[in-house]
Design an enzyme around this catalytic site. Sequence first.
Site, PDB file in Angstrom:
ATOM      1  N   GLU A  55       9.226  13.750  70.925  1.00 50.38           N
ATOM      2  CA  GLU A  55       8.243  14.082  71.967  1.00 50.38           C
ATOM      3  C   GLU A  55       8.940  14.430  73.305  1.00 50.38           C
ATOM      4  O   GLU A  55       9.892  13.766  73.703  1.00 50.38           O
ATOM      5  CB  GLU A  55       7.329  12.864  72.188  1.00 50.38           C
ATOM      6  N   LYS A  75      -2.380  15.976  72.760  1.00 50.77           N
ATOM      7  CA  LYS A  75      -2.426  14.530  72.492  1.00 50.77           C
ATOM      8  C   LYS A  75      -3.761  13.929  72.926  1.00 50.77           C
ATOM      9  O   LYS A  75      -4.196  14.104  74.073  1.00 50.77           O
ATOM     10  CB  LYS A  75      -1.271  13.870  73.250  1.00 50.77           C
ATOM     11  N   CYS A  88       2.874  10.692  69.442  1.00 49.37           N
ATOM     12  CA  CYS A  88       3.204   9.358  69.944  1.00 49.37           C
ATOM     13  C   CYS A  88       2.050   8.362  69.851  1.00 49.37           C
ATOM     14  O   CYS A  88       1.728   7.926  68.761  1.00 49.37           O
ATOM     15  CB  CYS A  88       3.740   9.477  71.357  1.00 49.37           C
TER      16      CYS A  88
HETATM   17  N1  PUT Z   1       4.758   6.070  73.933  1.00 50.07           N
HETATM   18  C1  PUT Z   1       3.891   5.028  74.348  1.00 50.07           C
HETATM   19  C2  PUT Z   1       4.352   3.730  73.914  1.00 50.07           C
HETATM   20  C3  PUT Z   1       3.662   2.623  74.611  1.00 50.07           C
HETATM   21  C4  PUT Z   1       4.337   1.334  74.357  1.00 50.07           C
HETATM   22  N2  PUT Z   1       3.796   0.261  75.133  1.00 50.07           N
END
Ligand code: PUT
Length: 301
Positions: free
Chosen positions: A51, A124, A161
């Site tokens: 990402e 996203k 993500c």
């Molecule tokens: N990429 C977001 C992750 C959040 C972890 N707390």
Amino acid sequence: SVAAGGGAGRKVAVAAVQFACTDVEAENVDTAERLIREAHKKGAKVVLVQELFEGHYFCQAQRLDFFQRAKPYKGNPTIIRMQQLAKELEVVIPVSFFEEANNAHYNSVAIIDADGTDLGLYRKSHIPDGPGYQEKFYFNPGDTGFKAFKTKYATIGVGICWDQWFPECARAMALQGAEILFYPTAIGSEPQDGNLDSREHWKRVMQGHAGANLVPLVASNRIGRETVETEHGKSSITFYGNSFIAGPTGEIVKLANDKDEEVLVAEFDLDEIKAIRHGWGIFRDRRPDLYKVLLTLDGEK
Ligand code: PUT
């Protein structure tokens, strides 16, 4: 195989790469290209890069100057470069980038097909917030909805993500025909709690998506320690890599460590997996008429 009832079929090798980002865009795009070429040499037809690979994970801070890192989708030089690379190598490349769309900003991925065609955008949907991961400051919640993209080698779904923690996202992509799920990501240590290490939880949740939907799943995560000057001093995250490729029962078939630049490649027979998926009956036995509660936040029917 004949035993699976699917016959010999479409064998597709997929790859996840991971590397430590610098904060110099040109260096990171060069690294991404080098690792995509390496994955291609190993036979990969779809190559996933982590990402927001163009720079440091800037969401550690809430800084106005970081909005300048966003670029419009059309004419985006990194996407154009990846289109040329995809065409040259005949590989599919999902390209993660910080998108500016007039006054809106998204954490987006452009899906580049193996002939260099841009198949479209996914933005996203689930935007995290919290110490070190202050994405709500920068990104609007994506408005594209979950998608499946028909590429040269397979129909694929890409979540980004934080999307990877939501079974609804994986299911929605699988329902639309995604045969492989991809998740570019940026996750590591938690600045507020040095004892919290989410890597096993992170993997298990996605392994569940693979198993629940009977599809392979590919996750790419950055490595390296990044320190960002924030509005209240410095903040650091050590990204834990652990990029992996899971098979259709959720089993991990390739796993990277938490320190090294790596290129993971695994091959799947998508027709065989399709036959197994159909035979197992999970899509036959779904009961969407009973799932209305999933459309609520509070569980009220
Ligand atoms: N990429 C977001 C992750 C959040 C972890 N707390």
